[in-house]
Design a protein around this motif. Sequence first.
Motif, PDB file in Angstrom:
ATOM      1  N   LYS A 195     -43.999  23.125  24.683  1.00 19.15           N
ATOM      2  CA  LYS A 195     -44.960  23.365  26.237  1.00 19.15           C
ATOM      3  C   LYS A 195     -44.460  24.854  25.708  1.00 19.15           C
ATOM      4  CE  LYS A 195     -42.081  20.357  29.504  1.00 19.15           C
ATOM      5  NZ  LYS A 195     -40.720  20.217  29.922  1.00 19.15           N
ATOM      6  N   GLY A 196     -45.128  25.874  24.770  1.00 17.12           N
ATOM      7  CA  GLY A 196     -45.424  27.325  25.149  1.00 17.12           C
ATOM      8  C   GLY A 196     -44.695  28.220  25.171  1.00 17.12           C
ATOM      9  N   TYR A 197     -43.217  27.614  25.369  1.00 17.04           N
ATOM     10  CA  TYR A 197     -41.648  28.498  25.630  1.00 17.04           C
ATOM     11  C   TYR A 197     -41.309  30.101  24.438  1.00 17.04           C
ATOM     12  CZ  TYR A 197     -42.086  27.523  30.922  1.00 17.04           C
ATOM     13  OH  TYR A 197     -42.305  27.357  32.071  1.00 17.04           O
ATOM     14  N   ALA A 198     -41.923  28.713  23.649  1.00 15.22           N
ATOM     15  CA  ALA A 198     -40.812  29.450  22.364  1.00 15.22           C
ATOM     16  C   ALA A 198     -42.011  29.527  20.855  1.00 15.22           C
ATOM     17  CB  ALA A 198     -40.195  28.756  21.774  1.00 15.22           C
ATOM     18  N   TYR A 199     -42.070  30.398  19.643  1.00 17.48           N
ATOM     19  CA  TYR A 199     -43.260  30.152  19.026  1.00 17.48           C
ATOM     20  C   TYR A 199     -41.713  30.866  17.772  1.00 17.48           C
ATOM     21  CZ  TYR A 199     -41.412  35.256  19.532  1.00 17.48           C
ATOM     22  OH  TYR A 199     -41.375  36.362  19.750  1.00 17.48           O
ATOM     23  N   GLU A 200     -42.458  29.947  16.729  1.00 11.31           N
ATOM     24  CA  GLU A 200     -41.516  29.646  15.467  1.00 11.31           C
ATOM     25  C   GLU A 200     -42.080  31.825  14.499  1.00 11.31           C
ATOM     26  OE1 GLU A 200     -40.899  30.392  10.828  1.00 11.31           O
ATOM     27  OE2 GLU A 200     -43.403  30.520  11.899  1.00 11.31           O
ATOM     28  N   SER A 201     -41.781  32.485  14.246  1.00 11.83           N
ATOM     29  CA  SER A 201     -41.137  33.423  13.311  1.00 11.83           C
ATOM     30  C   SER A 201     -40.782  33.952  12.038  1.00 11.83           C
ATOM     31  CB  SER A 201     -41.862  34.656  14.502  1.00 11.83           C
ATOM     32  OG  SER A 201     -42.055  36.094  13.280  1.00 11.83           O
ATOM     33  N   GLN A 202     -41.634  33.261  10.629  1.00 12.23           N
ATOM     34  CA  GLN A 202     -41.034  33.848   9.990  1.00 12.23           C
ATOM     35  C   GLN A 202     -39.042  33.219   9.751  1.00 12.23           C
ATOM     36  OE1 GLN A 202     -40.622  38.235   8.424  1.00 12.23           O
ATOM     37  NE2 GLN A 202     -42.348  38.688  10.520  1.00 12.23           N
ATOM     38  N   GLY A 221     -32.964  46.085  15.614  1.00 14.48           N
ATOM     39  CA  GLY A 221     -33.348  46.798  14.389  1.00 14.48           C
ATOM     40  C   GLY A 221     -35.248  46.718  14.453  1.00 14.48           C
ATOM     41  N   GLU A 222     -35.327  47.352  12.984  1.00 13.14           N
ATOM     42  CA  GLU A 222     -36.805  47.327  12.818  1.00 13.14           C
ATOM     43  C   GLU A 222     -37.523  45.753  12.323  1.00 13.14           C
ATOM     44  OE1 GLU A 222     -40.191  49.119   9.921  1.00 13.14           O
ATOM     45  OE2 GLU A 222     -38.206  50.825  10.446  1.00 13.14           O
ATOM     46  N   ALA A 223     -36.937  44.676  11.544  1.00 12.37           N
ATOM     47  CA  ALA A 223     -36.404  43.945  10.685  1.00 12.37           C
ATOM     48  C   ALA A 223     -36.804  42.540  12.094  1.00 12.37           C
ATOM     49  CB  ALA A 223     -35.969  43.008   9.602  1.00 12.37           C
ATOM     50  N   GLU A 224     -35.835  42.694  13.189  1.00 18.51           N
ATOM     51  CA  GLU A 224     -36.405  42.028  13.764  1.00 18.51           C
ATOM     52  C   GLU A 224     -37.244  41.913  14.935  1.00 18.51           C
ATOM     53  OE1 GLU A 224     -33.665  40.270  17.438  1.00 18.51           O
ATOM     54  OE2 GLU A 224     -32.395  41.429  15.962  1.00 18.51           O
ATOM     55  N   PHE A 225     -37.331  43.359  14.857  1.00 17.99           N
ATOM     56  CA  PHE A 225     -38.718  43.558  16.397  1.00 17.99           C
ATOM     57  C   PHE A 225     -39.961  43.592  16.066  1.00 17.99           C
ATOM     58  CE2 PHE A 225     -41.785  46.721  18.049  1.00 17.99           C
ATOM     59  CZ  PHE A 225     -41.298  46.629  19.198  1.00 17.99           C
ATOM     60  N   ASP A 226     -40.176  43.515  14.641  1.00 23.24           N
ATOM     61  CA  ASP A 226     -41.272  43.126  13.694  1.00 23.24           C
ATOM     62  C   ASP A 226     -41.630  41.544  13.726  1.00 23.24           C
ATOM     63  OD1 ASP A 226     -42.122  45.424  12.696  1.00 23.24           O
ATOM     64  OD2 ASP A 226     -40.970  45.258  11.117  1.00 23.24           O
ATOM     65  N   LYS A 227     -40.595  40.081  14.111  1.00 25.24           N
ATOM     66  CA  LYS A 227     -40.344  39.640  14.257  1.00 25.24           C
ATOM     67  C   LYS A 227     -41.067  38.567  15.476  1.00 25.24           C
ATOM     68  CE  LYS A 227     -37.375  37.849  10.444  1.00 25.24           C
ATOM     69  NZ  LYS A 227     -36.031  36.868   9.619  1.00 25.24           N
ATOM     70  N   LYS A 228     -40.423  39.522  16.612  1.00 22.61           N
ATOM     71  CA  LYS A 228     -40.917  39.068  18.428  1.00 22.61           C
ATOM     72  C   LYS A 228     -42.333  39.464  18.825  1.00 22.61           C
ATOM     73  CE  LYS A 228     -35.914  39.020  19.599  1.00 22.61           C
ATOM     74  NZ  LYS A 228     -34.900  40.170  20.271  1.00 22.61           N
ATOM     75  N   GLN A 229     -42.640  38.726  19.488  1.00 18.02           N
ATOM     76  CA  GLN A 229     -43.877  39.364  20.329  1.00 18.02           C
ATOM     77  C   GLN A 229     -43.951  40.015  21.035  1.00 18.02           C
ATOM     78  OE1 GLN A 229     -45.358  35.294  21.624  1.00 18.02           O
ATOM     79  NE2 GLN A 229     -46.293  34.543  19.125  1.00 18.02           N
ATOM     80  N   ASP A 230     -41.930  40.080  21.717  1.00 18.26           N
ATOM     81  CA  ASP A 230     -42.061  40.847  23.202  1.00 18.26           C
ATOM     82  C   ASP A 230     -40.795  41.229  22.623  1.00 18.26           C
ATOM     83  OD1 ASP A 230     -40.694  41.580  25.332  1.00 18.26           O
ATOM     84  OD2 ASP A 230     -42.244  40.405  26.593  1.00 18.26           O
ATOM     85  N   PRO A 231     -39.510  42.732  23.055  1.00 16.73           N
ATOM     86  CA  PRO A 231     -38.438  43.028  22.371  1.00 16.73           C
ATOM     87  C   PRO A 231     -37.420  41.966  22.676  1.00 16.73           C
ATOM     88  CG  PRO A 231     -39.623  44.764  23.298  1.00 16.73           C
ATOM     89  CD  PRO A 231     -40.773  43.513  23.508  1.00 16.73           C
ATOM     90  N   ILE A 232     -37.346  41.272  24.650  1.00 15.39           N
ATOM     91  CA  ILE A 232     -36.831  40.741  25.196  1.00 15.39           C
ATOM     92  C   ILE A 232     -36.705  39.307  24.753  1.00 15.39           C
ATOM     93  CG2 ILE A 232     -37.284  42.483  27.142  1.00 15.39           C
ATOM     94  CD1 ILE A 232     -38.352  39.757  28.297  1.00 15.39           C
ATOM     95  N   ASP A 233     -37.811  38.726  24.416  1.00 18.34           N
ATOM     96  CA  ASP A 233     -36.902  37.793  23.041  1.00 18.34           C
ATOM     97  C   ASP A 233     -36.744  37.250  22.259  1.00 18.34           C
ATOM     98  OD1 ASP A 233     -40.344  37.141  24.272  1.00 18.34           O
ATOM     99  OD2 ASP A 233     -40.793  37.155  22.061  1.00 18.34           O
ATOM    100  N   PHE A 234     -35.227  36.090  23.009  1.00 20.49           N
ATOM    101  CA  PHE A 234     -34.157  35.802  22.604  1.00 20.49           C
ATOM    102  C   PHE A 234     -34.413  34.496  21.110  1.00 20.49           C
ATOM    103  CE2 PHE A 234     -34.040  34.354  26.495  1.00 20.49           C
ATOM    104  CZ  PHE A 234     -34.152  32.461  26.411  1.00 20.49           C
TER     105      PHE A 234
END
Length: 468
Positions: A131-138, A171-184
């Motif tokens: 549905k476009g509400y979630a995404y995979e990242s690494q 942290g920087e590693a998690e920040f790089d994985k997220k499209q937006d800082p508030i994503d969980f």
Amino acid sequence: MLKIFNTYTREKEEFKTIQPDQVNMYVCGPTVYNYIHIGNGRSIVAFDTIRRYLEYIGYKVKFVSNFTDVDDKMIKEAAKENITVPEVADKFIAAFFEDIEQLNVQRATVNPRATDNIPEIIDFIKVLIEKGYAYESQGDVFYRARKFKNYGKLSGMDIDQLVQGASEHIGEAEFDKKQDPIDFALWKKAKPGEINWDSPWGKGRPGWHIECSVMSTKYLGENFDIHGGGQDLEFPHHENEIAQSEAETGKKFVNYWMHNGFVTVENNEKMSKSLGNFVTVHDLVKTTDPQVLRFFLSSTHYRRPLEYTKGNLERAADNLDKIKTAYNNLNFRIDGANGEADKDVESQVNKIVAGFKEAMDDDFNVQNGLTSIFELVSLANNYSSKESVNKDNAEYILKNIAELGGILGIKFDNDQSLSDEIQAMVDQRDQARADKDFATSDSLRDKLKDMGVILEDTPQGTRWHIDG
């Protein structure tokens, strides 16, 4: 008419169930890496009291409360004890049931464990991705919080403030994985040696928030009546549950959100494991009567903060003793009761009970409800002091004290009996009093007290109760 304060709307609302006479209710349970502290116990007791009142007024309650049995704290505790994560969970789940039994808390209808629902969690996440509400990242999967239009409404949080706060804390590693800082996180990639499950995104484990969305909707349906927990869960946990669940189902998740206040300690500081200022129920019941602790936890309105002090525990003990003593004194008069019935007694009881219901119907106002219980206590004391009592009148008063007190988890024991040896000592003391042999009488009273038997001399004879 029952009204409940709904955290989502910040208003008291008339309570209307989805199904007639049926309440479907979910309360977030503990992460089982340690014994529950009395802050956890406050929430457990508050919602047990609410459940008991709903059942008292005629509802059938399906009560679901989960165990989070895998997360970072569980993994850390397992490594510390050199055992597996499931072994840590089993240990503290067993302790949880022991502790709530001590507090006279009813078991949930269902106590699901997160690790028993991994396939359902994976399927739920797949839908959110589709549905476009979630995404995979690494190897991780994140939820797009900004995409959910009502994100922040439950807790009253502002999106821009959330972005700033998140940017400062990840942290920087998690920040790089997220499209937006508030994503969980919905799914977390496993680190080497960590407990894990296979998934379409690689080996990993579920995030905390997704567990409750899956388990609540699995057992209660896509829309249910009540979701509860402590105030500290409003954000981010419950906020994220709403976002996940409503995005996945396309339906309203919960009709009434309820949150209990904190337990505070010195300097009005919140009690929590992270602050290291907590007292576990497991330890406290070794030195405090569990019924006193239960009464302390249940006798303040659930939304108000509760101050944990020795003095407040002592006051709870005194008040509980007054209720149980009144009950026991009147119960003692049942044997041999031959007085005439007094029609006014039943009407007095009914008026008091109506006052109790009026209080509890106002968002479970247990403090005002206690006022009614103590009116019953006063009636019981006055009635039991009469020269003669009527059995039906006495039993009607006792029945209602037990029912109203039972909503607060108070247990009344009508089946206590003494051993032949102790009963002989009680009888011997009665004879010594009759013979005015007060030295023997006092000596026997002291011996019985040392054995845990407390005597009370009443105009109707000697009555006793077991200490504690």
